[in-house]
Write an enzyme that holds these catalytic residues in place. Sequence first.
Site, mmCIF file in Angstrom:
data_model
loop_
_atom_site.group_PDB
_atom_site.id
_atom_site.type_symbol
_atom_site.label_atom_id
_atom_site.label_comp_id
_atom_site.label_asym_id
_atom_site.label_seq_id
_atom_site.Cartn_x
_atom_site.Cartn_y
_atom_site.Cartn_z
ATOM 1 N N HIS A 37 0.815 -1.213 0.000
ATOM 2 C CA HIS A 37 0.000 0.000 0.000
ATOM 3 C C HIS A 37 0.855 1.272 0.000
ATOM 4 C CE1 HIS A 37 0.037 -0.406 4.532
ATOM 5 N NE2 HIS A 37 0.013 0.904 4.486
ATOM 6 N N ASP A 65 1.423 -7.724 2.224
ATOM 7 C CA ASP A 65 1.417 -6.293 1.938
ATOM 8 C C ASP A 65 2.858 -5.795 1.745
ATOM 9 O OD1 ASP A 65 0.894 -3.597 1.759
ATOM 10 O OD2 ASP A 65 -0.592 -3.598 3.365
ATOM 11 N N SER A 92 3.921 2.027 8.383
ATOM 12 C CA SER A 92 3.667 1.085 7.294
ATOM 13 C C SER A 92 4.958 0.788 6.550
ATOM 14 C CB SER A 92 2.664 1.681 6.316
ATOM 15 O OG SER A 92 1.383 1.619 6.863
HETATM 16 N N1 ARG Z 1 -4.703 -0.100 7.232
HETATM 17 C C1 ARG Z 1 -3.409 -0.050 6.632
HETATM 18 C C2 ARG Z 1 -2.628 1.127 7.153
HETATM 19 O O1 ARG Z 1 -3.144 2.197 7.308
HETATM 20 C C3 ARG Z 1 -3.462 0.080 5.164
HETATM 21 C C4 ARG Z 1 -3.927 -1.126 4.511
HETATM 22 C C5 ARG Z 1 -4.077 -0.941 3.054
HETATM 23 N N2 ARG Z 1 -4.976 -1.950 2.590
HETATM 24 C C6 ARG Z 1 -6.244 -1.710 2.258
HETATM 25 N N3 ARG Z 1 -7.012 -2.734 2.025
HETATM 26 N N4 ARG Z 1 -6.721 -0.496 2.172
HETATM 27 O O2 ARG Z 1 -1.435 1.053 7.364
#
Ligand code: ARG
Length: 735
Positions: free
Chosen positions: A102, A237, A669
Amino acid sequence: MPLGMLNLFIEFETNQNSQMKKTVLLFASFLIIAAAWADEGMWLPMLLKNNFEQMQKLGLKLTVKQLYDVNHSSLKDAIVWFNGGCTSEIISGQGLLLTNHHCGYEAIAKHSTTADNILDNGFWAKSLDEEKVNTNMWASVLVRMEDVSDRVNKALDSIDVKNRDAEKLKLFKAIGMEAVMNTHYEASVKSFFRDNAYYLFVFEKFTDIRLVATPPQSIGKFGGETDNWMWPRHTADFSMFRIYADKDNNPAPYSKENVPYKPKKFLNISIKGVNEGDYTMIYGFPGRTNRYESSFGIKSAVEKINPAIVALREVRLTEWKKEMDKNDSVRLLLSSNYAKISNYWKYYIGQTEQLKRLKVYEERKDQEQQFIEWAKNKPEYASIIPNLEKAYINYNVYALHAAYIKEGILGSSLISAAIKYFSLEEALSLEKPDAADIKKTADALKTLGEEFYKSFNAVSEENILAEITQMYNENIALGQQPEYMTMLLKKYKGKTNKETFEKFSKDVFKKSFMVSKELSQQFLEKPDLRKLRKDPAFVYAKAFYTNYMEKIKPNIDAFEDINSSEGSKYMKALMEMQPAKKFYPDANSTLRLTYGNVKAYSPKDGVDYKYYTTLTGTMEKENPKNPSFRVPDKLKELYANKDFGMYAGKNGEMHTDFISNNDITGGNSGSPVLNGNGDLIGVAFDGNWEAMSGDIYFDSKYKRTISCDIRYILFLIDKFGGAQNIINEMTIIKN
Ligand code: ARG
């Protein structure tokens, strides 16, 4: 740029007087919280000395200097700030970067067309010359950091409160410039502990960052929005990039002559496996937390602001989705914006739910009551809480408006584009217009437009403008709305409110030149003040913006002044009140380390979650009818043949994700999860639903970090992507 001034934050609401409880009871509850804070904390690496004993107890085998050292290479040299919003780590001597899928999403989507669709199909560079060049990407390596609190405080002491913010920025800039004089480095000074400490950071910033590998999004984003922010998870991811430098290993803009960057340090990778209780530490650049937020702020977030953000974001998500589902090329163009908006849409739903469930407001209220008791006879602190309460009462009158501007009016792509024309209007309306300046401004808009219109879908945007304007009209106090609204309601009057705003938006889209790249480029060839001032998107933007700047923003600024000065005093006082407690500063996009252990949890009564997931779970979730849960054939085949190579777990399973009790937030992230020896065992990518309140309140019972097991990542590169060239670059520690 006027847009910068529209920088709004989450707003807060008023409180009720909570019941006074007995001080003894309150104090007891405070002690219990303090004791549970073992794994909580995003620590500044240069201050780790104080935590060292505890880290060793939990399983750290390295010395403090191996973690962070100013003079010699240490682990911190392998941690790279990635494009502002993410973290990445160097995992080879050739500047190979690992981060989240992401975090690479925008770059990956930009490289994707229906003919060469790497977002859906994945991409594995088999040699350096296959790597894909990106524009507008950067990666920064931290050179050093330094405590400059004394200098800043001394300088600020003599400055009037009124000019403090401006003077502070000037001073930060001066300190930064001094620090990087005669170098190619960049520097910034940041505030910590709510303006009670200041640190200088010196970075080496690289801008030639190339895409090396990504799995298909069915793997990199497996589970989509359904699984986002949740455990158990089966997502890989990750994506990979490479830093390029000039022949002297210095940052340089993209050039064919550039070569892979040679880092001071890169991470070794352990595929020995991850077990419950193992020591874990996560290095990274967490973005923002609000752990010392007042009860007033929490109440307002829960009751008012968060629900508004969620509702406004839903408009964009619904309208975009409709068009994305109709057409594959629209889907590719909008998917990056969609993913961005939906991530924090779900975040705010979760944060609200958990703040309520964990009774965070009530607990903060108790803590504030205890503070009031303690501060009773201390004149410098006694009025902090009452002052905050008063400030919030005033602020609450305008808080919703600010959210509606940021998430509603500016949520319309058309209006956010129109605002960018303000500078052109300014240039055109000078008494003696400067042709060169006008051309420069127009050219800048043209360049912006090149990117902007790629992900501008007029059909959905017309509906979005109608809906958000209607919501604004129905939810914002009438006295706060611009006069423009009265005109609109009269001119477009329909049988229903809905019809009125639809008629209005239809007309805007018929008449504005900003609705397409061609029309706007045509206008920018020969910019004309009268035409600009008649453009309905421009008129709209101007009306809402001026109204906001004149009637609303001054109140918000006044609140923010009080909130930050009282907040700063509050922070200082809390430290005085609990001298034995180790405090850590709120996240602010600076390098931090959090340590803890691999740890399972129980989300609710009667349910236990394991600390890891496997590919078996991916297959259980598979649903060919749901795009978020498709599994590529190749992966199914590898699974059926149990072809996991040296990446299999002890029981022959392919481990996918795991959880640990580290303290992370957005910005982390892509951060490396390291074992006690400092070897890479996973990549952090998310938090869990039961602790979505984490940015405001750390709950050690529930809060977990979700990471992708490094063995799954290597398996995908090797067996799924067939990119042994990438594996061969790494230093892998086997059983
Ligand atoms: N929740 C994750 C974060 O903010 C991002 C995940 C991205 N994946 C998604 N399905 N939107 O670090």
